[in-house]
Every structure is written in C-alpha cells, then in structure tokens.
Design an enzyme around this catalytic site. Structure first.
Site, mmCIF file in Angstrom:
data_model
loop_
_atom_site.group_PDB
_atom_site.id
_atom_site.type_symbol
_atom_site.label_atom_id
_atom_site.label_comp_id
_atom_site.label_asym_id
_atom_site.label_seq_id
_atom_site.Cartn_x
_atom_site.Cartn_y
_atom_site.Cartn_z
ATOM 1 N N ASP A 116 0.881 -1.252 0.079
ATOM 2 C CA ASP A 116 -0.058 0.148 0.062
ATOM 3 C C ASP A 116 0.663 1.380 -0.020
ATOM 4 O OD1 ASP A 116 -2.445 1.438 -0.167
ATOM 5 O OD2 ASP A 116 -2.525 1.516 2.250
ATOM 6 N N TYR A 118 1.231 5.671 -0.635
ATOM 7 C CA TYR A 118 0.770 7.109 0.210
ATOM 8 C C TYR A 118 0.819 8.000 -0.684
ATOM 9 C CZ TYR A 118 0.514 9.719 4.489
ATOM 10 O OH TYR A 118 0.233 10.724 5.504
ATOM 11 N N HIS A 123 -3.809 14.069 0.365
ATOM 12 C CA HIS A 123 -4.069 13.069 1.790
ATOM 13 C C HIS A 123 -3.020 13.229 2.785
ATOM 14 C CE1 HIS A 123 -5.456 9.615 4.004
ATOM 15 N NE2 HIS A 123 -4.256 9.243 3.818
ATOM 16 N N ARG A 132 0.406 15.046 13.133
ATOM 17 C CA ARG A 132 1.537 15.700 13.930
ATOM 18 C C ARG A 132 1.289 17.362 13.718
ATOM 19 N NH1 ARG A 132 2.946 12.025 10.291
ATOM 20 N NH2 ARG A 132 3.585 13.624 8.614
ATOM 21 N N GLU A 189 -10.386 4.054 3.297
ATOM 22 C CA GLU A 189 -9.530 4.855 2.510
ATOM 23 C C GLU A 189 -9.935 4.125 0.836
ATOM 24 O OE1 GLU A 189 -5.610 5.138 5.142
ATOM 25 O OE2 GLU A 189 -5.595 4.028 3.598
ATOM 26 N N GLU A 191 -8.810 3.884 -2.714
ATOM 27 C CA GLU A 191 -7.704 3.723 -3.393
ATOM 28 C C GLU A 191 -8.161 2.981 -4.648
ATOM 29 O OE1 GLU A 191 -4.522 1.884 -1.075
ATOM 30 O OE2 GLU A 191 -5.504 2.749 0.721
ATOM 31 N N ASP A 223 -9.405 0.102 1.380
ATOM 32 C CA ASP A 223 -8.258 -0.192 2.528
ATOM 33 C C ASP A 223 -8.877 0.067 3.930
ATOM 34 O OD1 ASP A 223 -5.962 -1.754 3.331
ATOM 35 O OD2 ASP A 223 -4.838 0.102 3.536
ATOM 36 N N ARG A 227 -8.199 3.901 12.986
ATOM 37 C CA ARG A 227 -7.056 5.120 13.143
ATOM 38 C C ARG A 227 -6.694 5.208 14.579
ATOM 39 N NH1 ARG A 227 -5.664 6.320 8.036
ATOM 40 N NH2 ARG A 227 -7.587 6.948 6.684
ATOM 41 N N GLN A 230 -4.192 2.631 14.663
ATOM 42 C CA GLN A 230 -2.912 3.124 13.884
ATOM 43 C C GLN A 230 -1.938 4.346 14.610
ATOM 44 O OE1 GLN A 230 -4.211 5.082 10.345
ATOM 45 N NE2 GLN A 230 -2.260 5.554 9.420
ATOM 46 N N TYR A 234 1.811 3.326 15.078
ATOM 47 C CA TYR A 234 2.318 3.497 13.816
ATOM 48 C C TYR A 234 3.947 4.233 14.001
ATOM 49 C CZ TYR A 234 2.149 8.575 13.211
ATOM 50 O OH TYR A 234 2.239 10.141 13.295
ATOM 51 N N LYS A 243 -4.318 -1.426 10.130
ATOM 52 C CA LYS A 243 -4.464 -1.642 8.544
ATOM 53 C C LYS A 243 -4.622 -3.261 8.150
ATOM 54 C CE LYS A 243 -3.654 2.825 6.936
ATOM 55 N NZ LYS A 243 -4.333 3.406 6.323
ATOM 56 N N THR A 247 -8.865 -5.593 3.530
ATOM 57 C CA THR A 247 -8.614 -4.785 2.424
ATOM 58 C C THR A 247 -9.581 -5.313 1.259
ATOM 59 O OG1 THR A 247 -6.309 -4.244 2.784
ATOM 60 C CG2 THR A 247 -7.331 -3.835 0.629
ATOM 61 N N THR A 333 -4.761 6.437 -0.117
ATOM 62 C CA THR A 333 -5.885 7.096 -0.058
ATOM 63 C C THR A 333 -5.961 8.371 -1.080
ATOM 64 O OG1 THR A 333 -6.197 6.876 1.991
ATOM 65 C CG2 THR A 333 -7.693 8.457 1.143
ATOM 66 N N GLU A 347 -10.501 12.444 7.288
ATOM 67 C CA GLU A 347 -10.502 13.975 6.696
ATOM 68 C C GLU A 347 -11.733 14.737 6.311
ATOM 69 O OE1 GLU A 347 -7.349 13.679 3.070
ATOM 70 O OE2 GLU A 347 -8.047 11.801 3.334
#
Length: 400
Positions: A116, A118, A123, A132, A189, A191, A223, A227, A230, A234, A243, A247, A333, A347
């Site tokens: 997968d 990114y 996104h 962050r 997600e 995708e 996917d 959250r 995650q 992560y 994750k 899927t 995503t 989002e």
C-alpha cells in the site's frame, strides 16, 4: 458498437470488457467478461472457437491468465472486442450470456503480495496536520520517493464481504496508558489497486518504462483503517494492526488497454525526482464516488495523485525485490483539494471534530451496520466512461 443490448449509462460497454471470476449456482467458479448487465461465460465460448489456452477461462482465479504476459493480454482483448462487435459471433456467444444478477462474484485473483502506497499529496498533508499538528505535515522523504508499506495478502477480500470491527491497543493523547478493545475510529480509504501479471526476476528492478509489461489492470480498493490503533502503533515503523485486518477489492479487473485513452499527464513534481523515477508519466483520469449508507459523501479524483503507478512499481522493485503474478499494490488514499473530494472519513470529519450528516444522523467514523460502497469510472479522451464497477463492505460487530 455491439449486437448486445446495453442499458443506458452502463459502466461495462464494448470498449471495457473487464475480467472477473463468478460462480453460477453450485457450479465451479470460472472466468467471465462483463458487458452491460450480463457477463460472457468465456470457457465454453473459447472452447467452441478452439481458442489457444481456452482452458484458462475454466479456472477459479485469473492468475494463470495474468501470467501469460502482455502479448496474450492484448490478443485476448482483441478477441473479446470481436465477440461483442461482430454480429457473426452472436450464435456462439448469446447462449453463454449470463445475467450478472444471477451470479456470485468472487475474489478475481489469488493475491501474492500486497503493498500500500501513500501517493496523494493532499491526503498525506491532511493526515500530517491531524497526526503531527506541531510539525511539518510532509516528512522530508515524501517528495523524493513513493512512501509505502507491506500489507497482508491474506486479508484482501472480495467486495461484499462483511468487515469485522478490529480490536487492539488504543491510547488517546489524554491517557497515560493504553487500553484494549474494539476500534472506535474505524475508517475507509478510497484507493486504486494495480494487478501484476508478468513476474520479474529477483535482483532485477522494473523500470518506469516497463510498467505496462508487468501490470495487467486495475481494481477499486477500500483499505479499511482503524485510526485509533494506527495512531498508537505507527511510530516508529508505520502501519500494522490498524491496517492489516481487511482490504476490500472490486470483482472486475479493468485492463490497462481499456484505460489507455483515459490518462492525463502527471502533475509537476518538485523537487525533480531521481533518474530511476523519471519517464513519460501519466495517471488514469478516474473519478470515485463514496456512498455511506446509500448517501453520496465524496468524489475523489485520481488525476491529481502526486506519484504515478509506474513510479510506484519502479520504487517497489528498485532494491531488486521481485514482483509476482497476483501481486497487488494500491495507491493509498485518493483525496482532492475540495472537502467533498476527501477519500477517508478522518479527513471528511477532520479527525472527528466536524461530524458528517448521513441520512439525518451524525457520523464521524463507522458504526456497526454501516455500509460503504465505492464506485469509479475513467473518462476517455472522447468523453466515454470506462466503469470500474464497485466495492462494498458492511461493518460487523467486533468479536467478543
């Protein structure tokens, strides 16, 4: 265009003809090609026409066909187009037209490996701001390489499979220690997945220019993402249990040949990428629609993705890693700049702080019983639509 009666607006016209695996009643699974509201049961048609390799269509997966490589893929597509356009084929094909409503669609290929990526700058920027908030949203490597991670091939499931709410460790920012339990921030997600047919040799990278020699086509991907799991797990190694539980992919594999007139140039990349990532780079011009319990909530556009599918494959293999028949790699995503183009609910709800009204009820993340359906289509240069079908999943309660 075709002797077959097609409904107006069908996603599966005579220029598409995607392949999938179906089961009719108690019969053994085999391969069909979608056309309008029907599919062509390819095994008996190919056998009657004494087509070389006709036995490949009597298989429960597409893997053997995918392994044949690009010349065979192109020859098969030409044969399929002739079947539906040439009136002389009516008597051979018509007895083997099966209503799609009468069959069960299965996982179209056995997944060898799953990666997968990114690849959406929008996104990645949105999630960087959410996860962050006190740092730059994009990490220093993001515009130099397609960031990705290895997923679990065994948890790739067919559209329509219920998704059991995952459990794991969760630690809100205000808590001192983690707790264990069902995910409370279950997400989607949107995708696009790329299906590898021709394998490569271990130790030999696949170049950007060789993309079409190795990738047969595309599927829709959801996917699913937990959250809260995650966010706690992560750092420092990236996605894991948040994750790996499921899927979902669509049942029809749309060939790159069908999409060849539905591509746009890749957006400008700044700073310039390293030579192994340079080339004639394009994105498929695909629009997705996300329906949450039947309500349209988002329409992400694929054309704006920062990293191209050819770059993803080149980076995946640049260290000498081989690709295998049945490998699936996904874009990550797909999100556009507008709020109604965001391809995940984290989002859309901005981390749960801006609830979405779905059929009169407020939602931030998925509740048990919720159903999500993602559809998509590519827009060809002449305006015609090439449909990708749909991928659907319903949330089942966590296992106690």
């Amino acid at each position: 265009m075709t002797w077959i009666d097609l409904p107006d607006g069908t996603p599966f016209g005579p220029d598409n003809l995607p392949l999938g695996v179906f089961r009719l009643g108690d019969e053994e699974p085999r391969i069909g090609a979608a056309i309008g509201d029907h599919l062509i049961d390819l095994a008996p048609v190919a056998s009657a026409q004494m087509l070389d390799g006709s036995q490949l269509f009597n298989q429960p997966t597409l893997n053997a066909f995918l392994a044949l490589g690009r010349p065979a893929w192109k020859a098969t597509r030409e044969w399929l187009i002739d079947l539906v356009r040439n009136e002389n084929n009516r008597d051979a094909v018509e007895p083997h037209l099966v209503p799609r409503s009468a069959v069960t669609m299965l996982l179209p290929f056995e997944v060898a490996d799953y990666v997968d990526f990114y690849a959406s700058e929008v996104h990645a920027t949105n999630l960087g701001r959410l996860f962050r908030p006190d740092s730059e949203p994009l990490l220093p490597n993001w515009k130099h390489l397609p960031v990705g991670y290895h997923g679990r091939a065994g948890t790739v499931v067919a559209s329509g499979t219920d998704i059991v709410r995952p459990s794991g460790q969760r630690k809100p920012p205000t808590a001192d220690t983690p707790t264990y339990g069902p995910s409370q921030r279950l997400d989607i997600e949107v995708e696009l997945g790329f299906v590898v047919g021709t394998p490569s040799k271990l130790g030999t990278p696949v170049s950007v220019d060789a993309f079409e020699d190795h990738v047969y086509g595309v599927v829709l991907v959801n996917d699913w993402s937990a959250r809260d799991l995650q966010a706690w797990e992560y750092v420092p190694l990236g996605p894991f249990l948040g994750k790996s539980f499921a899927t979902s992919i669509s049942p029809w594999v749309v060939s790159l040949e069908a999409l060849k007139d539905a591509t746009v140039p890749l957006p400008r990349q700044d700073p310039p990428v390293l030579p192994y990532l340079q080339g004639d780079l394009k994105n498929p011009d695909i629009t997705f629609e996300v329906h949450w319990n039947g309500q349209l909530v988002s329409t992400p556009p694929y054309s704006e993705m920062y990293w191209s599918p050819a770059q993803m494959l080149a980076h995946l293999s640049v260290n000498g890693a081989s690709v295998r028949t049945g490998d699936l790699y996904a874009s990550g995503t797909v999100s556009g700049n507008a709020k109604d183009q965001r391809g995940s609910f984290i989002e859309l709800s901005w981390g749960g702080r801006e609830p979405i009204t779905v059929n009169g009820e407020e939602r931030t993340f998925l509740q048990d019983g919720d159903e999500v359906t993602i559809t998509g289509w590519a827009t060809a240069s002449g305006g015609a639509r090439i449909g990708l079908g749909e991928v659907t999943g319903r949330i089942a309660p966590a296992v106690s």
